[in-house]
Write a protein that holds these residues in place. Sequence first.
Motif, PDB file in Angstrom:
ATOM      1  N   LEU A   9       0.823  -1.206   0.000  1.00 39.69           N
ATOM      2  CA  LEU A   9       0.000   0.000   0.000  1.00 39.69           C
ATOM      3  C   LEU A   9       0.861   1.261   0.000  1.00 39.69           C
ATOM      4  CD1 LEU A   9      -2.892   1.253   0.330  1.00 39.69           C
ATOM      5  CD2 LEU A   9      -2.460   1.184   2.785  1.00 39.69           C
ATOM      6  N   LEU A  10       1.911   1.269   0.818  1.00 41.29           N
ATOM      7  CA  LEU A  10       2.741   2.468   0.978  1.00 41.29           C
ATOM      8  C   LEU A  10       4.057   2.399   0.204  1.00 41.29           C
ATOM      9  CD1 LEU A  10       2.179   3.092   4.787  1.00 41.29           C
ATOM     10  CD2 LEU A  10       1.018   4.176   2.859  1.00 41.29           C
ATOM     11  N   HIS A  11       4.282   1.327  -0.532  1.00 45.47           N
ATOM     12  CA  HIS A  11       5.444   1.171  -1.414  1.00 45.47           C
ATOM     13  C   HIS A  11       6.773   1.270  -0.660  1.00 45.47           C
ATOM     14  CE1 HIS A  11       2.519   1.495  -4.596  1.00 45.47           C
ATOM     15  NE2 HIS A  11       2.151   2.671  -4.135  1.00 45.47           N
ATOM     16  N   PHE A  12       6.975   0.355   0.287  1.00 48.91           N
ATOM     17  CA  PHE A  12       8.255   0.274   0.982  1.00 48.91           C
ATOM     18  C   PHE A  12       8.537  -1.176   1.347  1.00 48.91           C
ATOM     19  CE2 PHE A  12       5.411   0.327   4.601  1.00 48.91           C
ATOM     20  CZ  PHE A  12       6.072  -0.376   5.596  1.00 48.91           C
ATOM     21  N   ASN A  13       9.786  -1.447   1.699  1.00 43.53           N
ATOM     22  CA  ASN A  13      10.195  -2.765   2.157  1.00 43.53           C
ATOM     23  C   ASN A  13      10.883  -2.579   3.497  1.00 43.53           C
ATOM     24  OD1 ASN A  13      11.370  -5.246   2.685  1.00 43.53           O
ATOM     25  ND2 ASN A  13      11.916  -5.615   0.552  1.00 43.53           N
ATOM     26  N   ILE A  14      10.267  -3.082   4.548  1.00 40.72           N
ATOM     27  CA  ILE A  14      10.789  -2.863   5.899  1.00 40.72           C
ATOM     28  C   ILE A  14      12.175  -3.465   6.076  1.00 40.72           C
ATOM     29  CG2 ILE A  14       9.707  -4.916   6.925  1.00 40.72           C
ATOM     30  CD1 ILE A  14      10.137  -1.456   8.586  1.00 40.72           C
ATOM     31  N   LYS A  15      12.465  -4.558   5.404  1.00 43.90           N
ATOM     32  CA  LYS A  15      13.786  -5.188   5.549  1.00 43.90           C
ATOM     33  C   LYS A  15      14.894  -4.326   4.944  1.00 43.90           C
ATOM     34  CE  LYS A  15      12.059  -9.815   6.054  1.00 43.90           C
ATOM     35  NZ  LYS A  15      12.045 -11.190   5.615  1.00 43.90           N
ATOM     36  N   GLU A  16      14.555  -3.482   3.978  1.00 45.69           N
ATOM     37  CA  GLU A  16      15.542  -2.563   3.411  1.00 45.69           C
ATOM     38  C   GLU A  16      15.754  -1.344   4.309  1.00 45.69           C
ATOM     39  OE1 GLU A  16      14.265  -1.524  -0.517  1.00 45.69           O
ATOM     40  OE2 GLU A  16      14.529  -3.560  -1.272  1.00 45.69           O
ATOM     41  N   LEU A  17      14.715  -0.973   5.060  1.00 46.41           N
ATOM     42  CA  LEU A  17      14.793   0.222   5.898  1.00 46.41           C
ATOM     43  C   LEU A  17      15.299  -0.059   7.317  1.00 46.41           C
ATOM     44  CD1 LEU A  17      11.419   1.923   4.909  1.00 46.41           C
ATOM     45  CD2 LEU A  17      13.707   2.550   4.163  1.00 46.41           C
ATOM     46  N   ARG A  18      15.024  -1.247   7.828  1.00 47.22           N
ATOM     47  CA  ARG A  18      15.386  -1.582   9.205  1.00 47.22           C
ATOM     48  C   ARG A  18      16.157  -2.892   9.246  1.00 47.22           C
ATOM     49  NH1 ARG A  18      13.784   2.915   9.301  1.00 47.22           N
ATOM     50  NH2 ARG A  18      12.272   3.830  10.684  1.00 47.22           N
ATOM     51  N   GLY A  19      17.101  -2.989  10.153  1.00 42.82           N
ATOM     52  CA  GLY A  19      17.937  -4.168  10.233  1.00 42.82           C
ATOM     53  C   GLY A  19      17.626  -5.085  11.402  1.00 42.82           C
ATOM     54  N   PHE A  20      16.591  -4.794  12.183  1.00 43.00           N
ATOM     55  CA  PHE A  20      16.310  -5.626  13.350  1.00 43.00           C
ATOM     56  C   PHE A  20      15.359  -6.771  12.989  1.00 43.00           C
ATOM     57  CE2 PHE A  20      13.633  -1.808  13.483  1.00 43.00           C
ATOM     58  CZ  PHE A  20      12.368  -2.363  13.441  1.00 43.00           C
ATOM     59  N   VAL A  21      15.278  -7.733  13.873  1.00 42.55           N
ATOM     60  CA  VAL A  21      14.412  -8.891  13.671  1.00 42.55           C
ATOM     61  C   VAL A  21      12.960  -8.452  13.885  1.00 42.55           C
ATOM     62  CG1 VAL A  21      13.836 -11.202  14.492  1.00 42.55           C
ATOM     63  CG2 VAL A  21      16.212 -10.452  14.456  1.00 42.55           C
ATOM     64  N   LEU A  22      12.113  -8.784  12.920  1.00 43.73           N
ATOM     65  CA  LEU A  22      10.707  -8.410  12.999  1.00 43.73           C
ATOM     66  C   LEU A  22       9.921  -9.445  13.786  1.00 43.73           C
ATOM     67  CD1 LEU A  22      10.153  -7.406   9.270  1.00 43.73           C
ATOM     68  CD2 LEU A  22      10.736  -5.920  11.182  1.00 43.73           C
ATOM     69  N   LYS A  23       9.009  -8.978  14.601  1.00 43.77           N
ATOM     70  CA  LYS A  23       8.134  -9.880  15.351  1.00 43.77           C
ATOM     71  C   LYS A  23       6.914 -10.181  14.484  1.00 43.77           C
ATOM     72  CE  LYS A  23       9.602  -7.894  19.704  1.00 43.77           C
ATOM     73  NZ  LYS A  23       9.197  -7.104  20.868  1.00 43.77           N
ATOM     74  N   LYS A  24       6.480 -11.405  14.500  1.00 50.83           N
ATOM     75  CA  LYS A  24       5.387 -11.839  13.619  1.00 50.83           C
ATOM     76  C   LYS A  24       4.042 -11.226  13.995  1.00 50.83           C
ATOM     77  CE  LYS A  24       7.579 -15.692  11.724  1.00 50.83           C
ATOM     78  NZ  LYS A  24       8.049 -15.348  10.436  1.00 50.83           N
ATOM     79  N   HIS A  25       3.851 -10.817  15.240  1.00 52.11           N
ATOM     80  CA  HIS A  25       2.560 -10.298  15.689  1.00 52.11           C
ATOM     81  C   HIS A  25       2.476  -8.769  15.628  1.00 52.11           C
ATOM     82  CE1 HIS A  25       5.063 -10.026  19.276  1.00 52.11           C
ATOM     83  NE2 HIS A  25       4.232  -9.108  19.725  1.00 52.11           N
ATOM     84  N   GLU A  26       3.484  -8.121  15.063  1.00 49.94           N
ATOM     85  CA  GLU A  26       3.482  -6.664  14.958  1.00 49.94           C
ATOM     86  C   GLU A  26       3.615  -6.223  13.503  1.00 49.94           C
ATOM     87  OE1 GLU A  26       5.535  -5.657  19.256  1.00 49.94           O
ATOM     88  OE2 GLU A  26       6.680  -5.293  17.459  1.00 49.94           O
ATOM     89  N   VAL A  27       3.087  -5.044  13.217  1.00 48.45           N
ATOM     90  CA  VAL A  27       3.226  -4.441  11.888  1.00 48.45           C
ATOM     91  C   VAL A  27       4.095  -3.203  12.040  1.00 48.45           C
ATOM     92  CG1 VAL A  27       1.999  -3.337   9.983  1.00 48.45           C
ATOM     93  CG2 VAL A  27       0.990  -5.304  11.117  1.00 48.45           C
ATOM     94  N   TYR A  28       5.126  -3.107  11.214  1.00 48.14           N
ATOM     95  CA  TYR A  28       6.075  -2.002  11.285  1.00 48.14           C
ATOM     96  C   TYR A  28       5.826  -1.036  10.131  1.00 48.14           C
ATOM     97  CZ  TYR A  28       8.527  -4.971  14.571  1.00 48.14           C
ATOM     98  OH  TYR A  28       8.851  -5.745  15.650  1.00 48.14           O
ATOM     99  N   ILE A  29       5.623   0.238  10.477  1.00 45.90           N
ATOM    100  CA  ILE A  29       5.418   1.284   9.482  1.00 45.90           C
ATOM    101  C   ILE A  29       6.313   2.454   9.870  1.00 45.90           C
ATOM    102  CG2 ILE A  29       3.764   2.789   8.336  1.00 45.90           C
ATOM    103  CD1 ILE A  29       1.564   0.863   9.420  1.00 45.90           C
TER     104      ILE A  29
END
Length: 54
Positions: A9-29
Amino acid sequence: MIQKEVQELLHFNIKELRGFVLKKHEVYIPFEVIDTKGKFVELKDFVRRQFISV
């Protein structure tokens, strides 16, 4: 699943912007991807739809 929808929707890739481990139950924007009023409105509508479907 929701993370991927928001990224499309917002045209981004969180893995390119952030280097930390993502939690499966959270949404990062990152705030820097919400750089226009239009994107803010799209995100707001998306969140509303998610709460309605719960």
